[in-house]
Scaffold this motif. Structure first.
Motif, PDB file in Angstrom:
ATOM      1  N   ARG A   1       0.805  -1.158  -0.140  1.00 57.11           N
ATOM      2  CA  ARG A   1       0.030  -0.106   0.114  1.00 57.11           C
ATOM      3  C   ARG A   1       0.962   1.365   0.030  1.00 57.11           C
ATOM      4  O   ARG A   1       2.107   1.077   0.182  1.00 57.11           O
ATOM      5  N   ASN A   2       0.272   2.218  -0.122  1.00 49.85           N
ATOM      6  CA  ASN A   2       1.155   3.716   0.218  1.00 49.85           C
ATOM      7  C   ASN A   2       1.736   3.474   1.268  1.00 49.85           C
ATOM      8  O   ASN A   2       1.442   3.430   2.549  1.00 49.85           O
ATOM      9  N   PRO A   3       3.143   3.537   1.257  1.00 47.24           N
ATOM     10  CA  PRO A   3       3.982   3.478   2.425  1.00 47.24           C
ATOM     11  C   PRO A   3       3.957   4.248   3.377  1.00 47.24           C
ATOM     12  O   PRO A   3       3.836   4.180   4.725  1.00 47.24           O
ATOM     13  N   ASP A   4       3.436   5.654   3.154  1.00 47.51           N
ATOM     14  CA  ASP A   4       3.112   6.831   4.214  1.00 47.51           C
ATOM     15  C   ASP A   4       1.828   6.170   5.077  1.00 47.51           C
ATOM     16  O   ASP A   4       1.677   6.237   6.405  1.00 47.51           O
ATOM     17  N   ASP A   5       0.868   5.601   4.298  1.00 45.36           N
ATOM     18  CA  ASP A   5      -0.278   4.994   5.095  1.00 45.36           C
ATOM     19  C   ASP A   5      -0.049   3.941   6.092  1.00 45.36           C
ATOM     20  O   ASP A   5      -0.566   3.664   6.986  1.00 45.36           O
ATOM     21  N   TRP A   6       0.868   2.923   5.405  1.00 48.74           N
ATOM     22  CA  TRP A   6       1.215   1.830   6.205  1.00 48.74           C
ATOM     23  C   TRP A   6       1.983   2.361   7.331  1.00 48.74           C
ATOM     24  O   TRP A   6       1.830   1.716   8.538  1.00 48.74           O
ATOM     25  N   VAL A   7       2.824   3.289   7.423  1.00 48.46           N
ATOM     26  CA  VAL A   7       3.521   3.839   8.512  1.00 48.46           C
ATOM     27  C   VAL A   7       2.481   4.272   9.713  1.00 48.46           C
ATOM     28  O   VAL A   7       2.581   4.143  10.765  1.00 48.46           O
ATOM     29  N   GLN A   8       1.717   5.048   9.124  1.00 51.54           N
ATOM     30  CA  GLN A   8       0.675   5.609  10.170  1.00 51.54           C
ATOM     31  C   GLN A   8      -0.249   4.543  10.675  1.00 51.54           C
ATOM     32  O   GLN A   8      -0.559   4.518  11.831  1.00 51.54           O
ATOM     33  N   SER A   9      -0.365   3.384  10.100  1.00 49.82           N
ATOM     34  CA  SER A   9      -1.173   2.209  10.709  1.00 49.82           C
ATOM     35  C   SER A   9      -0.158   1.557  11.701  1.00 49.82           C
ATOM     36  O   SER A   9      -0.695   1.208  12.699  1.00 49.82           O
ATOM     37  N   VAL A  10       1.023   1.518  11.513  1.00 55.89           N
ATOM     38  CA  VAL A  10       1.988   0.917  12.498  1.00 55.89           C
ATOM     39  C   VAL A  10       1.996   1.696  13.567  1.00 55.89           C
ATOM     40  O   VAL A  10       1.869   1.185  14.699  1.00 55.89           O
ATOM     41  N   LEU A  11       2.037   3.033  13.096  1.00 60.60           N
ATOM     42  CA  LEU A  11       2.082   3.993  14.579  1.00 60.60           C
ATOM     43  C   LEU A  11       0.699   3.969  15.498  1.00 60.60           C
ATOM     44  O   LEU A  11       0.878   4.182  16.620  1.00 60.60           O
ATOM     45  N   HIS A  12      -0.153   3.698  14.879  1.00 61.35           N
ATOM     46  CA  HIS A  12      -1.462   3.707  15.700  1.00 61.35           C
ATOM     47  C   HIS A  12      -2.126   2.203  15.920  1.00 61.35           C
ATOM     48  O   HIS A  12      -3.476   2.236  16.371  1.00 61.35           O
ATOM     49  N   TRP A  13      -1.567   1.236  15.574  1.00 65.45           N
ATOM     50  CA  TRP A  13      -2.301  -0.043  15.860  1.00 65.45           C
ATOM     51  C   TRP A  13      -1.608  -0.636  16.976  1.00 65.45           C
ATOM     52  O   TRP A  13      -0.503  -1.402  17.063  1.00 65.45           O
TER      53      TRP A  13
END
Length: 372
Positions: free
Chosen positions: A267-279
């Motif tokens: 997926r969009n790497p920036d979206d993946w990073v945000q998912s990691v930060l908030h999951w």
């Protein structure tokens, strides 16, 4: 769940013999107690079950834990076999499953009409699934019954299909897609039987056990055609880490399944990073773990996570280039036409793709291999 089983032949054999006086009893054995103990230790679920079972096995270990458990299992096996022979007496038939069926120990074997051709030594596949099913990270099981009138679907690409993407890249959606297509699929959770109350375990734990024991990487983890998520987070320790076989052990997967189809969800790497930060604690888990491409202590910044995410994709592509017997299917979950691409790649109805878990999961599929 803690692995558990009940052995009435251990706990209540005397009562069984007393209440069924006309019964004939069969004791299946291995060539030696050590052979049996080694088989138990190599089986992820059975090892955990015997560790938890109240079978007069010592629960506290010192020094070499594996050797202590091995010695306990050898003693238990010998004691059990001796007790069976003593309690059952001349009603007992002993079959050594490591030898031909015509080698029987029995006080009345001449009166038993065994047909050797009917015997199939199934020791190696014992406790394997007898029907197909799917199991997800939520622990749900759904069974499939295949037969002449209800044949098992065939995918366009070789089996097994193994997801090599990261958590938070629509692996749950991938699970539902294949299960909807009636393909036995696991996601994070595994099992060897479809209807047991006890017996669910994390696929990653089973894989780690097999690597440690030198077993095939998916041995006794279940009989699935698709492995939608094979990593496991060690969330029960105060210092939480993650095991990523799709990063560290592609070579072992290749050795066992040289023609496997790899699915790389992205997926969009920036979206993946945000998912990691908030999951939940996934960000901390990544920082704690020493991973190829993300050494322990790294991953604090968004750029480090982004670089790790993109670097993994490049390593997967390079691996398939180096070993072109594999097919790589790349699923870009930001492309709204993913359902049609998936149907083209695997042959499962596009309607089986849907949004699941957290996030908007759509995507594009690209295929690459030596022949496709």
């Amino acid at each position: 769940l803690v692995p558990f089983f009940y052995l009435p032949q251990v706990e209540h054999l005397e009562k069984i013999v007393e209440e069924i006086p006309t019964a004939t009893f069969i004791l299946t054995t291995r060539v030696s107690s050590k052979e049996w103990a080694n088989a138990i230790l190599k089986h992820f679920f059975l090892r955990k079950a015997f560790e938890q079972a109240d079978l007069n096995l010592e629960k506290k270990y010192s020094g070499n834990e594996r050797k202590n458990l091995f010695d306990n299992l050898v003693r238990f096996y010998r004691q059990y076999n001796n007790n069976v022979k003593k309690i059952v007496g001349n009603k007992l038939i002993i079959i050594n499953t490591d030898q031909p069926i015509d080698i029987l120990q029995s006080n009345h074997k001449d009166t038993i009409d065994f047909v050797p051709s009917c015997w199939k030594n199934d020791v190696k596949s014992h406790f394997s699934s007898r029907k197909s099913f799917s199991i997800s990270s939520g622990g749900s099981r759904r069974s499939f019954f295949f037969g002449m009138e209800n044949p098992k679907p065939k995918l366009k690409l070789p089996l097994p299909v193994i997801s090599v993407g990261f958590p938070k890249t629509a692996t749950t959606s991938l699970f539902h897609y294949f299960h909807c297509g009636r393909i036995p699929t696991s996601h994070y959770r595994c099992a060897t039987k479809s209807n047991a109350k006890y017996g669910r375990f994390r696929c990653g734990d089973c894989i780690q056990h097999n690597i440690k024991e030198g077993n095939p990487i998916f041995a006794n983890c279940g009989t699935f055609d698709v492995w939608a998520e094979i990593n496991a987070s060690d969330i029960f320790n105060s210092f939480k880490t993650i095991f990523l076989p799709q990063v560290e052990h592609l070579d072992l997967i290749h050795n066992e399944y040289p023609d496997a189809t790899f699915v790389l969800t992205k997926r969009n790497p920036d979206d993946w990073v945000q998912s990691v930060l908030h999951w939940n604690e996934l960000h901390t888990i990544f920082i704690n773990t020493n991973i190829t491409g993300l050494p322990a202590g790294m991953g604090e910044t968004e750029e480090e996570l982004r670089s790790f995410f993109l670097g993994h994709q490049e390593r997967i592509r390079q691996f398939v280039t180096d070993y072109p017997s594999h097919t790589l299917v790349e699923v870009d979950i930001d492309d709204p036409d993913v359902h049609n691409y998936l149907e083209d790649a695997f042959g499962i109805d596009a309607k089986c793709w849907s949004k699941t878990n957290v996030g908007s999961y759509h995507g594009n599929v690209q295929m690459s291999s030596r022949d496709r």
